[in-house]
Design a protein around this motif. Structure first.
Motif, PDB file in Angstrom:
ATOM      1  N   ASP A  18       0.832  -1.205   0.000  1.00 38.21           N
ATOM      2  CA  ASP A  18       0.000   0.000   0.000  1.00 38.21           C
ATOM      3  C   ASP A  18       0.862   1.248   0.000  1.00 38.21           C
ATOM      4  O   ASP A  18       0.503   2.264  -0.586  1.00 38.21           O
ATOM      5  N   ASP A  19       2.025   1.176   0.714  1.00 38.06           N
ATOM      6  CA  ASP A  19       2.916   2.334   0.731  1.00 38.06           C
ATOM      7  C   ASP A  19       3.476   2.636  -0.644  1.00 38.06           C
ATOM      8  O   ASP A  19       3.709   3.787  -0.996  1.00 38.06           O
ATOM      9  N   ASN A  20       3.741   1.576  -1.468  1.00 36.13           N
ATOM     10  CA  ASN A  20       4.325   1.764  -2.806  1.00 36.13           C
ATOM     11  C   ASN A  20       3.270   1.886  -3.905  1.00 36.13           C
ATOM     12  O   ASN A  20       3.591   1.848  -5.083  1.00 36.13           O
ATOM     13  N   TYR A  21       2.038   1.996  -3.559  1.00 39.38           N
ATOM     14  CA  TYR A  21       0.956   2.011  -4.542  1.00 39.38           C
ATOM     15  C   TYR A  21       1.015   3.282  -5.400  1.00 39.38           C
ATOM     16  O   TYR A  21       1.171   4.383  -4.897  1.00 39.38           O
ATOM     17  N   VAL A  22       0.925   3.109  -6.746  1.00 40.84           N
ATOM     18  CA  VAL A  22       0.915   4.229  -7.687  1.00 40.84           C
ATOM     19  C   VAL A  22      -0.485   4.360  -8.242  1.00 40.84           C
ATOM     20  O   VAL A  22      -1.010   3.386  -8.808  1.00 40.84           O
ATOM     21  N   PRO A  23      -1.124   5.496  -8.082  1.00 45.91           N
ATOM     22  CA  PRO A  23      -2.508   5.623  -8.561  1.00 45.91           C
ATOM     23  C   PRO A  23      -2.589   5.505 -10.085  1.00 45.91           C
ATOM     24  O   PRO A  23      -1.664   5.886 -10.799  1.00 45.91           O
ATOM     25  N   TYR A  24      -3.695   4.987 -10.590  1.00 41.61           N
ATOM     26  CA  TYR A  24      -3.908   4.812 -12.038  1.00 41.61           C
ATOM     27  C   TYR A  24      -4.188   6.163 -12.706  1.00 41.61           C
ATOM     28  O   TYR A  24      -4.992   6.966 -12.225  1.00 41.61           O
ATOM     29  N   VAL A  25      -3.479   6.420 -13.819  1.00 45.04           N
ATOM     30  CA  VAL A  25      -3.678   7.654 -14.582  1.00 45.04           C
ATOM     31  C   VAL A  25      -4.339   7.287 -15.906  1.00 45.04           C
ATOM     32  O   VAL A  25      -3.814   6.455 -16.651  1.00 45.04           O
ATOM     33  N   PRO A  26      -5.479   7.867 -16.220  1.00 45.51           N
ATOM     34  CA  PRO A  26      -6.180   7.512 -17.471  1.00 45.51           C
ATOM     35  C   PRO A  26      -5.327   7.804 -18.710  1.00 45.51           C
ATOM     36  O   PRO A  26      -4.415   8.639 -18.688  1.00 45.51           O
ATOM     37  N   VAL A  27      -5.630   7.102 -19.804  1.00 42.23           N
ATOM     38  CA  VAL A  27      -4.858   7.221 -21.051  1.00 42.23           C
ATOM     39  C   VAL A  27      -4.872   8.646 -21.585  1.00 42.23           C
ATOM     40  O   VAL A  27      -3.846   9.197 -21.997  1.00 42.23           O
ATOM     41  N   LYS A  28      -6.047   9.287 -21.587  1.00 39.00           N
ATOM     42  CA  LYS A  28      -6.159  10.638 -22.122  1.00 39.00           C
ATOM     43  C   LYS A  28      -5.317  11.624 -21.333  1.00 39.00           C
ATOM     44  O   LYS A  28      -4.697  12.524 -21.903  1.00 39.00           O
ATOM     45  N   GLN A  29      -5.271  11.426 -20.001  1.00 34.39           N
ATOM     46  CA  GLN A  29      -4.473  12.317 -19.173  1.00 34.39           C
ATOM     47  C   GLN A  29      -2.986  12.116 -19.447  1.00 34.39           C
ATOM     48  O   GLN A  29      -2.214  13.068 -19.481  1.00 34.39           O
ATOM     49  N   ARG A  30      -2.586  10.841 -19.660  1.00 37.49           N
ATOM     50  CA  ARG A  30      -1.178  10.582 -19.980  1.00 37.49           C
ATOM     51  C   ARG A  30      -0.801  11.216 -21.320  1.00 37.49           C
ATOM     52  O   ARG A  30       0.308  11.726 -21.491  1.00 37.49           O
ATOM     53  N   LYS A  31      -1.727  11.167 -22.310  1.00 34.26           N
ATOM     54  CA  LYS A  31      -1.453  11.808 -23.605  1.00 34.26           C
ATOM     55  C   LYS A  31      -1.273  13.313 -23.444  1.00 34.26           C
ATOM     56  O   LYS A  31      -0.393  13.915 -24.062  1.00 34.26           O
ATOM     57  N   LEU A  32      -2.126  13.920 -22.601  1.00 32.56           N
ATOM     58  CA  LEU A  32      -2.020  15.352 -22.351  1.00 32.56           C
ATOM     59  C   LEU A  32      -0.683  15.697 -21.720  1.00 32.56           C
ATOM     60  O   LEU A  32      -0.012  16.654 -22.104  1.00 32.56           O
ATOM     61  N   GLN A  33      -0.269  14.887 -20.754  1.00 37.10           N
ATOM     62  CA  GLN A  33       1.010  15.131 -20.089  1.00 37.10           C
ATOM     63  C   GLN A  33       2.172  15.004 -21.073  1.00 37.10           C
ATOM     64  O   GLN A  33       3.135  15.765 -21.017  1.00 37.10           O
ATOM     65  N   LYS A  34       2.048  14.033 -21.986  1.00 31.02           N
ATOM     66  CA  LYS A  34       3.107  13.850 -22.980  1.00 31.02           C
ATOM     67  C   LYS A  34       3.192  15.043 -23.927  1.00 31.02           C
ATOM     68  O   LYS A  34       4.276  15.517 -24.272  1.00 31.02           O
ATOM     69  N   LEU A  35       2.011  15.535 -24.362  1.00 30.92           N
ATOM     70  CA  LEU A  35       1.993  16.708 -25.240  1.00 30.92           C
ATOM     71  C   LEU A  35       2.556  17.935 -24.539  1.00 30.92           C
ATOM     72  O   LEU A  35       3.279  18.734 -25.135  1.00 30.92           O
ATOM     73  N   GLN A  36       2.226  18.084 -23.251  1.00 29.95           N
ATOM     74  CA  GLN A  36       2.749  19.211 -22.490  1.00 29.95           C
ATOM     75  C   GLN A  36       4.268  19.121 -22.370  1.00 29.95           C
ATOM     76  O   GLN A  36       4.983  20.110 -22.465  1.00 29.95           O
ATOM     77  N   LYS A  37       4.745  17.900 -22.205  1.00 24.32           N
ATOM     78  CA  LYS A  37       6.190  17.708 -22.078  1.00 24.32           C
ATOM     79  C   LYS A  37       6.914  18.059 -23.376  1.00 24.32           C
ATOM     80  O   LYS A  37       8.018  18.579 -23.378  1.00 24.32           O
ATOM     81  N   LEU A  51     -10.255  17.083 -15.636  1.00 26.09           N
ATOM     82  CA  LEU A  51      -9.500  16.121 -16.420  1.00 26.09           C
ATOM     83  C   LEU A  51     -10.342  14.893 -16.700  1.00 26.09           C
ATOM     84  O   LEU A  51     -11.303  14.617 -15.991  1.00 26.09           O
ATOM     85  N   PRO A  52      -9.979  14.124 -17.731  1.00 21.08           N
ATOM     86  CA  PRO A  52     -10.705  12.881 -17.982  1.00 21.08           C
ATOM     87  C   PRO A  52     -10.558  11.925 -16.809  1.00 21.08           C
ATOM     88  O   PRO A  52      -9.511  11.860 -16.174  1.00 21.08           O
ATOM     89  N   GLY A  53     -11.590  11.185 -16.563  1.00 21.68           N
ATOM     90  CA  GLY A  53     -11.577  10.280 -15.423  1.00 21.68           C
ATOM     91  C   GLY A  53     -12.442  10.794 -14.286  1.00 21.68           C
ATOM     92  O   GLY A  53     -12.758  10.060 -13.370  1.00 21.68           O
ATOM     93  N   GLU A  61     -14.769   9.293 -22.287  1.00 21.12           N
ATOM     94  CA  GLU A  61     -13.333   9.543 -22.353  1.00 21.12           C
ATOM     95  C   GLU A  61     -12.814   9.500 -23.781  1.00 21.12           C
ATOM     96  O   GLU A  61     -11.918  10.232 -24.142  1.00 21.12           O
ATOM     97  N   GLU A  62     -13.410   8.642 -24.620  1.00 22.69           N
ATOM     98  CA  GLU A  62     -12.913   8.498 -25.994  1.00 22.69           C
ATOM     99  C   GLU A  62     -13.158   9.754 -26.800  1.00 22.69           C
ATOM    100  O   GLU A  62     -12.464  10.023 -27.771  1.00 22.69           O
ATOM    101  N   ASP A  63     -14.196  10.552 -26.433  1.00 23.62           N
ATOM    102  CA  ASP A  63     -14.525  11.762 -27.193  1.00 23.62           C
ATOM    103  C   ASP A  63     -13.756  12.978 -26.691  1.00 23.62           C
ATOM    104  O   ASP A  63     -13.875  14.054 -27.270  1.00 23.62           O
ATOM    105  N   TRP A  64     -13.009  12.817 -25.614  1.00 21.95           N
ATOM    106  CA  TRP A  64     -12.307  13.967 -25.050  1.00 21.95           C
ATOM    107  C   TRP A  64     -11.136  14.346 -25.913  1.00 21.95           C
ATOM    108  O   TRP A  64     -10.351  13.502 -26.347  1.00 21.95           O
ATOM    109  N   ASP A  65     -10.986  15.618 -26.230  1.00 21.01           N
ATOM    110  CA  ASP A  65      -9.911  16.123 -27.092  1.00 21.01           C
ATOM    111  C   ASP A  65      -8.904  16.869 -26.235  1.00 21.01           C
ATOM    112  O   ASP A  65      -9.263  17.853 -25.573  1.00 21.01           O
ATOM    113  N   PRO A  66      -7.616  16.475 -26.201  1.00 21.36           N
ATOM    114  CA  PRO A  66      -6.624  17.160 -25.374  1.00 21.36           C
ATOM    115  C   PRO A  66      -6.371  18.583 -25.819  1.00 21.36           C
ATOM    116  O   PRO A  66      -5.813  19.375 -25.076  1.00 21.36           O
TER     117      PRO A  66
END
Length: 614
Positions: A18-37, A51-53, A61-66
């Motif tokens: 539980d201490d090492n648990y990483v929360p799930y990030v939706p695909v659309k949010q990851r795409k947005l983060q990648k574009l921002q990067k 944000l999506p999710g 979620e599929e219709d969301w446009d970053p």
């Protein structure tokens, strides 16, 4: 370990995980983060942005446009900055669409690529591949070679010649520099041919050097002389060294898709051979093997020993199958209007003809319309080929004034008479169907117009008689189907009328190419109406724009979804058929071919009918 200790150990491990648990990030949010990067999307500080999710977006979620947040109001940023950001995003989005379109076109081209090379069966079976072109005794003048490659390149640019290949021969701007005998020079002057055209300036040295060649030039540019004169010189050289004996030959073979074109080519070659004979040179025998004429005419020449054979695929296959003619000594092959021959279904016949050759041959392919697909396919039969291109493949001659008029279907026949008043005779009228040709011919005769008609349904004697009467100015109007559009030379035609728009833009280019030949100006009038296919009209529109011709309003109003992709990369328009009004993804010719192939799957061949020539 007892049960209590095991339970205590499992609780400890679960707490660690539980201490090492990483929360799930939706695909659309990851795409947005990648574009921002990557810096393509500017970070927008908006506390209310969801944000999506989240609960609001969880269902779609599929219709969301970053990129959608940029379209919202941003009071903290100036309108100019917002406008620039939107432009950058639009360009990035457009670039991705172009990449997707190019990738899709590459996949289509790969799927329609022909796996079987244009080679003989024996060569394919034995894996025979010729690496070096045939060597000849001809060489360019030394003073021309000494001028250097930069001088030759300037000459090509001046004459608008595009050349591809290795070890390019220099272009020669005088026939005398090509080392033709004085008799040939005089024979050319009798026909008012003084200086070479661009295709002749580069093509003749290429062929005389023994190189395989793909020649592309607009209609009426003198392509026939590029392959006719070298074959005459090669055959003359062979006859002088060792005269041809009975049943020997041919040394050179010219294949044409239509009977009329073969007859015309035979007349051109026979003219120069007669001039040489009258000047004391040995006799060169030329045979014409076409359907509709007695085979005894060709056999009488073959039995005496033939130097050059001009033939259509159907009759040539018949002679070779029955062993009435062989290609054991043939070292020179030319296919005139090569792309038309493949499109007309003669591909298998040509491949079979290649199987009758016993050694390496010099192969030449000529046409006014040759899409990239046909060029790549044809190269499989050539050895280190040189491609000589004068103008874009499939472009209309700049000497032709193209007029497009909207005429209702039922009013075309009456309007035809007023169109004939535009120019003095001779006039050539094209129609798609044989019935229309007969109807137009009958109507013109009733109106007192001296007209003659030819089409595939008439016997060869009647067709020959009609073409001869028109060429000798005994008739003012020739009405014909596309059998008269491929390569036929009518030097004095003032006006070409398209009674209907052909289904293929390549046929349109060949039709209007019957006028405006040898530097003369001609007029081409085309009737269009609602029955015409929109894809062909779009090709016509862009062909008119390319030739800087007037585009009528009803044609200019036509728009297509794929127009923004017409100039992708190096290839303009469609890479399959050469049309400028669409891309390969919307090609009607490709769709028709695929439909035809699908309809033939599993069909048994009960009737042994081969493809016949026109």
């Amino acid at each position: 370990m007892d049960r209590k200790e095991r339970h205590r150990h499992e609780q400890k491990n679960s707490s660690d995980s539980d201490d090492n648990y990483v929360p799930y990030v939706p695909v659309k949010q990851r795409k947005l983060q990648k574009l921002q990067k990557l810096g393509r999307v500017i970070q927008i500080q908006d506390e209310n942005r969801k944000l999506p999710g989240s609960s609001e977006n969880s269902g779609n979620e599929e219709d969301w446009d970053p990129l959608a947040p940029l379209a919202k109001s941003r009071p903290d940023v100036s309108l100019l900055d917002q406008h620039n950001d939107l432009i950058k995003l639009a360009e990035a989005q457009q670039e991705s669409k172009l990449e997707k379109q190019l990738k899709e076109e590459e996949e289509i081209l790969a799927s329609v690529a022909r796996e079987r090379a244009l080679m003989g069966v024996a060569e394919l079976a034995k894996g025979i591949q010729y690496e070096h072109p045939i060597k000849t005794g001809w060489h360019p003048p030394h003073w021309v070679l000494e001028k250097g490659k930069s001088y030759h390149q300037r000459t090509r640019r001046k004459m608008m010649i595009l050349v591809e290949g290795e070890e390019l021969p220099p272009p020669l701007t005088r026939f005398i520099d090509m080392k033709f005998p004085p008799t040939i020079i005089r024979a050319l002057r009798k026909r008012d041919i003084i200086i070479p055209t661009p295709i002749q300036a580069q093509g003749l040295p290429t062929v005389l050097s023994g190189r395989d060649m793909i020649g592309i030039a607009f209609t009426g540019s003198g392509k026939t002389l590029v392959f006719a004169l070298p074959i005459i010189m090669f055959c003359l050289e062979q006859e002088v060294k060792m005269p041809f004996i009975r049943d020997e030959g041919p040394y050179g073979l010219i294949i044409c898709p239509s009977r009329e074109l073969a007859k015309q080519t035979h007349e051109v070659i026979q003219y120069f051979c007669t001039e040489l004979l009258e000047s004391g040179f040995p006799e060169l025998r030329v045979c014409l093997a076409i359907g509709g004429e007695p085979v005894t005419n060709a056999m009488s020449v073959i039995h005496r020993g033939v130097h050059i054979a001009v033939a259509t695929p159907g009759r040539l296959m018949d002679l070779l199958d029955k062993k009435k003619m062989h290609l054991d000594t043939c070292r020179y092959l030319c296919m005139d209007e090569a792309d038309r021959m493949i499109d007309l279904g003669f591909e298998e016949d040509v491949r079979t003809i290649f199987s009758f050759f016993k050694g390496q041959r010099q192969t030449l392919l000529f046409s006014a319309t040759m899409p990239k697909k046909i060029q790549n396919f044809a190269r499989s039969a050539l050895v280190k080929p040189i491609t000589v291109n004068v103008g874009r493949a499939g472009a209309a001659s700049m000497e032709v004034i193209q007029e497009v008029e909207y005429v209702k279907q039922e009013a075309r026949m009456v309007y035809l008479l007023s169109c004939l008043q535009k120019t003095p005779p001779p006039v050539l009228i094209f129609a798609e169907k044989k019935q229309d040709v007969d109807a137009i011919h009958e109507y013109l005769l009733l109106k007192g117009v001296e007209a003659v008609a030819i089409h595939g349904g008439k016997d060869q004697e009647e067709r020959t008689r009609g073409v001869k009467a028109f060429k000798n100015h005994e008739k003012d109007v020739l009405v014909a189907t596309d059998v008269a559009s491929k390569g036929l030379d009518f030097p004095d035609i003032k006006h070409v009328i398209n009674y209907d728009m052909p289904e293929d833009i390549e046929n349109y280019v060949h039709r209007i190419g019957r006028t405006g030949r040898s530097g003369k100006t001609g007029v081409a009038t085309t009737f269009i109406n609602k029955t015409c296919q929109e894809s062909v009209l779009l090709d016509l529109k862009h062909l008119l724009l390319e030739a800087k011709q007037k585009v009528p309003p009803f044609l200019d109003a036509l728009q297509s979804e794929s127009e923004k992709y017409l100039d992708l990369g190096d290839e303009r328009g469609c890479s399959f058929c050469g049309g400028l009004g669409h891309r390969i993804t919307d090609c009607p010719k490709l769709e028709a071919m695929q439909h035809k192939q699908a309809s033939n799957i599993g069909r048994k061949d009960y009737l042994a009918f081969g493809t016949s020539d026109y």
